[in-house]
Design a protein around this motif. Sequence first.
Motif, PDB file in Angstrom:
ATOM      1  N   LEU A 105       0.487   5.237 -13.227  1.00 53.87           N
ATOM      2  CA  LEU A 105      -0.506   4.459 -13.158  1.00 53.87           C
ATOM      3  C   LEU A 105      -0.923   4.160 -11.686  1.00 53.87           C
ATOM      4  O   LEU A 105      -2.178   4.478 -11.268  1.00 53.87           O
ATOM      5  N   SER A 106       0.173   3.864 -11.112  1.00 49.30           N
ATOM      6  CA  SER A 106      -0.107   3.235  -9.712  1.00 49.30           C
ATOM      7  C   SER A 106      -0.473   4.730  -8.775  1.00 49.30           C
ATOM      8  O   SER A 106      -1.139   4.595  -7.893  1.00 49.30           O
ATOM      9  N   LEU A 107       0.106   5.726  -9.010  1.00 47.88           N
ATOM     10  CA  LEU A 107       0.148   6.881  -8.164  1.00 47.88           C
ATOM     11  C   LEU A 107      -1.101   7.422  -8.445  1.00 47.88           C
ATOM     12  O   LEU A 107      -1.994   7.951  -7.458  1.00 47.88           O
ATOM     13  N   VAL A 108      -1.552   7.890  -9.894  1.00 46.52           N
ATOM     14  CA  VAL A 108      -2.751   8.387 -10.072  1.00 46.52           C
ATOM     15  C   VAL A 108      -4.109   7.515  -9.735  1.00 46.52           C
ATOM     16  O   VAL A 108      -5.091   8.015  -9.018  1.00 46.52           O
ATOM     17  N   SER A 109      -4.026   6.132  -9.607  1.00 49.05           N
ATOM     18  CA  SER A 109      -5.131   5.253  -9.407  1.00 49.05           C
ATOM     19  C   SER A 109      -5.237   5.437  -7.853  1.00 49.05           C
ATOM     20  O   SER A 109      -6.606   5.314  -7.513  1.00 49.05           O
ATOM     21  N   PHE A 110      -4.327   5.725  -6.993  1.00 46.66           N
ATOM     22  CA  PHE A 110      -4.383   5.956  -5.589  1.00 46.66           C
ATOM     23  C   PHE A 110      -5.434   7.047  -5.438  1.00 46.66           C
ATOM     24  O   PHE A 110      -6.320   7.192  -4.447  1.00 46.66           O
ATOM     25  N   GLY A 111      -5.214   8.402  -6.077  1.00 44.80           N
ATOM     26  CA  GLY A 111      -5.858   9.437  -5.994  1.00 44.80           C
ATOM     27  C   GLY A 111      -7.571   9.329  -6.460  1.00 44.80           C
ATOM     28  O   GLY A 111      -8.228   9.752  -5.784  1.00 44.80           O
ATOM     29  N   LEU A 112      -7.394   8.421  -7.558  1.00 40.79           N
ATOM     30  CA  LEU A 112      -8.864   8.257  -8.323  1.00 40.79           C
ATOM     31  C   LEU A 112      -9.631   7.023  -7.163  1.00 40.79           C
ATOM     32  O   LEU A 112     -10.769   7.504  -7.303  1.00 40.79           O
ATOM     33  N   VAL A 113      -9.139   6.058  -6.756  1.00 42.61           N
ATOM     34  CA  VAL A 113      -9.771   5.288  -6.029  1.00 42.61           C
ATOM     35  C   VAL A 113     -10.147   5.784  -4.700  1.00 42.61           C
ATOM     36  O   VAL A 113     -11.376   5.550  -3.964  1.00 42.61           O
ATOM     37  N   ASN A 114      -9.509   6.861  -4.239  1.00 38.17           N
ATOM     38  CA  ASN A 114      -9.526   7.433  -2.873  1.00 38.17           C
ATOM     39  C   ASN A 114     -10.326   8.727  -3.250  1.00 38.17           C
ATOM     40  O   ASN A 114     -10.392   9.740  -2.428  1.00 38.17           O
ATOM     41  N   TYR A 115     -11.150   8.822  -4.313  1.00 37.51           N
ATOM     42  CA  TYR A 115     -11.639  10.192  -4.347  1.00 37.51           C
ATOM     43  C   TYR A 115     -12.616  10.652  -3.821  1.00 37.51           C
ATOM     44  O   TYR A 115     -12.669  11.612  -3.044  1.00 37.51           O
ATOM     45  N   TYR A 116     -13.471   9.340  -3.269  1.00 35.76           N
ATOM     46  CA  TYR A 116     -14.800   9.562  -2.318  1.00 35.76           C
ATOM     47  C   TYR A 116     -13.737   9.633  -0.973  1.00 35.76           C
ATOM     48  O   TYR A 116     -13.567   8.236  -0.772  1.00 35.76           O
TER      49      TYR A 116
END
Length: 573
Positions: free
Chosen positions: A118-129
């Motif tokens: 959850l933490s790792l994927v949330s990093f990629g999703l929040v930093n998507y833009y």
Amino acid sequence: MILSCNIQFMVFMLFSNSLYLLSLYFLNFNVEFYFEYEILSLNSSSIVFIFLLDWVSLIFMSFVFFISSLVIKYSDEYMYGDKKLKRFIWLMVLFVFSMMLMILSPNLVSILLGWDGLSLVSFGLVNYYQNVKSYNASMLTALTNRIGDAAILVAIAFLMNFSSWTFSSYLEIMKNEELMMIVSFFIILASMTKSAQIPFSSWLPAAMAAPTPVSSLVHSSTLVTAGVYLLIRFSPMFSCNMYYFLLLVSLMTMYVAGIAANLEYDLKKIIALSTLSQLGMMITILGLGEIDLVFFHLLMHAFFKALLFMCAGAIIHNLGNCQDIRCMGGVIYFMPLTCACFNISNFALCGLPFLSGFYSKDLIAEFLSTDGCGFSIYLLFYISVGLTVSYSMRVSYFLNLKEVNYFSLMYLSDNNNKIMLKGMIGLVFLVIVKGSVLMWLLFPSPLFLTLPFFMKLMTFSMIGFGVYFGYELSCMKHTYMQKSMKFYKLSNYLVNLLNMPILATFGLNSYFLRLSKMYNKKFDHGWMEYYGSKNLFELMKKFSKLFQLFLCNHLKLFFLFVFIFILLILLIF
């Protein structure tokens, strides 16, 4: 890509319906299943992967799959034209399956896998833009959650004393052990970081840098609810002092988030702060020991919070990505269906009678009234409930009743987002009826609490106070707010969650960054390099040169050694 989104939508919807029916069967017949899969066996040790299937995990999974399917359908139009849409959808799928791993496992090691996922994927999703603001928000989210990850790692180390990481088998038996109390402290710390309780609240509003479909999924049923779900699973091991600590921290979070939401102007941040307030409410009632009620409100909150974000995203999308509520107004005349869905979910958040939020929030308020936990806690809770109504009223007023305040060239219409509307209408029906349905299904007998007359009226009076306060804040002239520097400073202080980002994030990060810089300079590029890789390389180079000298001159050296040997014999004899 549209075909791929539709396939994932249908698969998730099929999983959701199947799991929901299965959960009702498990609930009705009180069934639980343990599935063990042995990954590796070595001598007397074995690594076993365990799944726990009970009605709690199954119904929560069905809700996660249902909301995820609608969010993926919604993303098909919201993210239309994005070059990396495929990557975005697969990140969402990874996010959902990390949550599944966390929900199903009664083993702390496999919980850590889902927790870290959850933490790792949330990093990629929040930093998507990929810009500076998104990167800072994703780093803040990831590093705050790393505190919780480290806490679970320490808990795993302490659980080695109990010969198994499958905590569910000995949770109640060992609850009075000193080591188990230490484990419970680290579990509470991990849950506070993931559910953004004070002092770890600063990452939740910052994570609004992510696309709106991500916010809808994160704030309804995945990332922030993982901490509450972990507390529900570990609740039998908590002592009275730990419950009281959770009660105080969550009440403070609920109160501060309510004040901040009333002074915020960013639409997505207002909804994010409302999530923080509702998480505080869940953990408040968990601090009183009402575990079933916490889970009930967790399920209800998932529906109306997902719908709130989806409606907000549709409005922002049509307004050319403008998120300031002061630049909105009269949206209901141009987007009536979207605003109707938004208002229904907003009323459910307030606890309007006979919507889904009413059934859980009214019970929570009455259970807190009967607990006798003290007048200050009672008053703070009801003021926070009034603040929830206040910011909901304020947002609805700015969107629906204020005069039109955007560019005349904008074309607003529900026809612009037909696919998004399908996702929203799929949720709005459940926001209306699901509270009463689950109330009948989850509780074996109707819950009725007898309270004095003035305590029964306390909820209605706080709702009335919230409506009035929200209306006054909405009608307050912004020129007065700009002229009054004291009010501006106070509102800025409160919107920043009592300067929590400065105190808990920026104020602490600088020390660790300086320390890491010193370690990097003195150790990694200093003594460790001198006595480590660099010195070893120089030593090996010298030896290789010496050996090369011997190899190139071995005949001369042979005669030299023979000469020295003969000379030594002559000297001795």
